[in-house]
Design a protein around this motif. Structure first.
Motif, PDB file in Angstrom:
ATOM      1  N   THR A  91      49.214  77.196  82.090  1.00 44.24           N
ATOM      2  CA  THR A  91      48.884  78.396  82.705  1.00 44.24           C
ATOM      3  C   THR A  91      47.872  78.241  83.987  1.00 44.24           C
ATOM      4  N   VAL A  92      46.733  77.459  83.379  1.00 38.95           N
ATOM      5  CA  VAL A  92      45.763  77.411  84.489  1.00 38.95           C
ATOM      6  C   VAL A  92      46.137  76.495  85.798  1.00 38.95           C
ATOM      7  N   ARG A  93      47.186  75.536  85.345  1.00 34.79           N
ATOM      8  CA  ARG A  93      47.494  74.468  86.198  1.00 34.79           C
ATOM      9  C   ARG A  93      48.209  75.415  87.427  1.00 34.79           C
ATOM     10  N   GLU A  94      48.869  76.444  87.250  1.00 34.48           N
ATOM     11  CA  GLU A  94      49.509  77.245  88.108  1.00 34.48           C
ATOM     12  C   GLU A  94      48.709  78.506  88.764  1.00 34.48           C
ATOM     13  N   HIS A  95      47.875  79.071  87.712  1.00 31.41           N
ATOM     14  CA  HIS A  95      47.262  80.191  88.117  1.00 31.41           C
ATOM     15  C   HIS A  95      45.586  80.251  88.307  1.00 31.41           C
ATOM     16  N   GLY A  96      45.031  79.045  87.784  1.00 37.71           N
ATOM     17  CA  GLY A  96      43.672  79.032  87.616  1.00 37.71           C
ATOM     18  C   GLY A  96      43.192  79.754  86.346  1.00 37.71           C
ATOM     19  N   TYR A  97      42.044  80.495  86.585  1.00 29.25           N
ATOM     20  CA  TYR A  97      41.380  81.156  85.630  1.00 29.25           C
ATOM     21  C   TYR A  97      41.762  82.649  85.460  1.00 29.25           C
ATOM     22  N   PRO A  98      41.687  83.077  84.192  1.00 27.05           N
ATOM     23  CA  PRO A  98      42.135  84.283  84.142  1.00 27.05           C
ATOM     24  C   PRO A  98      41.524  85.471  85.476  1.00 27.05           C
ATOM     25  N   ASN A  99      42.087  86.618  86.028  1.00 29.30           N
ATOM     26  CA  ASN A  99      41.591  87.129  87.014  1.00 29.30           C
ATOM     27  C   ASN A  99      40.427  87.804  86.799  1.00 29.30           C
ATOM     28  N   LYS A 100      40.298  88.236  85.682  1.00 30.17           N
ATOM     29  CA  LYS A 100      39.091  89.156  85.032  1.00 30.17           C
ATOM     30  C   LYS A 100      37.932  88.362  85.044  1.00 30.17           C
ATOM     31  N   TRP A 101      38.129  87.095  84.664  1.00 32.63           N
ATOM     32  CA  TRP A 101      36.815  86.010  84.745  1.00 32.63           C
ATOM     33  C   TRP A 101      36.464  85.713  86.046  1.00 32.63           C
ATOM     34  N   MET A 102      37.310  85.957  86.905  1.00 32.61           N
ATOM     35  CA  MET A 102      36.878  85.556  88.518  1.00 32.61           C
ATOM     36  C   MET A 102      36.374  86.731  89.265  1.00 32.61           C
ATOM     37  N   ALA A 103      36.773  87.975  88.682  1.00 33.79           N
ATOM     38  CA  ALA A 103      36.506  89.110  89.634  1.00 33.79           C
ATOM     39  C   ALA A 103      35.007  89.348  89.597  1.00 33.79           C
ATOM     40  N   PRO A 104      34.337  89.905  90.622  1.00 32.88           N
ATOM     41  CA  PRO A 104      32.862  89.993  90.762  1.00 32.88           C
ATOM     42  C   PRO A 104      32.548  91.393  89.913  1.00 32.88           C
TER      43      PRO A 104
END
Length: 295
Positions: A91-104
């Motif tokens: 999953t992370v290979r295509e999409h990176g970290y979960p969006n909620k982890w990266m949202a300010p």
């Protein structure tokens, strides 16, 4: 019941009791972990019933209470507690970290109750909140094991709903916050020797990939620096590469499994030390569920 059947059931009960004692557990202690798991995974029907009773109380006072969806914790159950879902390399290979982890961090959005109240004229809004919450403040307080304090109001329609559903606001606070107490204290698992060793191995693994990150949280924090303006609509190549290294290193050193095992050991020790509290709270949960099913 035939005499031989009664004797048979008694024999089975005796065998179960002896088996539990042989394992160093009372029959009650044997079921405490399962009872606690049900407290953690508290059924949504309780929140739905609380909203329904609150709405009924507000209606009797001539006020409208908007439809409110019961809040749910979407983290998966890992053993006896909830935890973050594992990172999957594919999953992370295509999409990176979960969006909620990266949202300010954002200002929490207003819920349906606050949004509805804001639509009312000022004088009606004041009465709305007075009927809903009362004016007593958080006048009910419970102290759970470890001096964990929790408080809530017993007045207003919310207090009335909780008293009807749980028997008292004290009971509500106990059922609601006992799992939270253990969830918070589970962070002590990070001091477990095997978990510390796992983190050390994780850091060494990440270093071989070119990253100075001692923990997975450090890796996520590093990823946020890849977006200087704080905006991240889609994961970039650098983030995906880092997230993949993170996921693979966690798998290599079995960080997730080792920490989960330590959390489970900690939780089971806590349950053994607080068996009576958990059993009583479970009975409160069952009584509230029975009340929630009433029309």
């Amino acid at each position: 019941m035939p005499k031989f059947a009664a004797m048979g059931m008694a024999a089975v009960s005796l065998v179960l009791a002896i088996g539990s004692a042989a394992c160093g557990q009372t029959p009650e202690a044997a079921v405490v972990p399962d009872h606690f798991r049900q407290l953690v995974d508290r059924p949504a029907v309780l929140d739905e019933a609380e909203n329904r009773l609150t709405a009924r109380c507000m209606d009797q006072a001539g006020m409208t209470f908007p439809q409110t969806r019961a809040p749910r914790d979407d983290r998966p159950m890992i053993g006896l507690l909830r935890g973050a879902a594992p990172l999957r390399a594919e999953t992370v290979r295509e999409h990176g970290y979960p969006n909620k982890w990266m949202a300010p961090a954002r200002i929490p959005e207003k819920g349906p109750v606050e949004t509805y109240a804001d639509s009312l004229p000022a004088d009606i809004r004041k009465r709305f909140y007075h009927v809903l919450r009362g004016k007593g403040g958080n006048d009910v307080r419970v102290v759970l094991p470890g001096n964990f304090d929790a408080a809530a109001s017993s007045s207003g329609c919310v207090g009335s709903a909780r008293r009807q559903l749980y028997g008292s606001v004290e009971n509500y606070l106990t059922v609601f916050y006992l799992p939270e107490l253990v969830q918070r204290q589970a962070s002590a698992a990070d001091s477990d020797p095997d978990v510390r060793a796992a983190y050390t191995a994780f850091a060494q693994c990440m270093a071989t990939r070119g990253y100075d990150t001692a923990t997975p949280a450090d890796a996520v924090a590093l990823a946020t620096t890849y977006y200087p303006d704080g905006r991240r609509q889609r994961a970039g190549t650098d983030e995906k590469t880092l997230a993949l290294a993170d996921a693979e290193c966690q798998t290599t050193v079995r960080l997730r499994e080792r920490r989960a095992a330590a959390v489970d050991r900690f939780t089971r020790r806590w349950l053994a030390d607080n068996e009576a509290v958990v059993s009583r709270t479970y009975r409160l949960l069952q009584a509230a569920l029975a009340e929630a099913k009433k029309p």
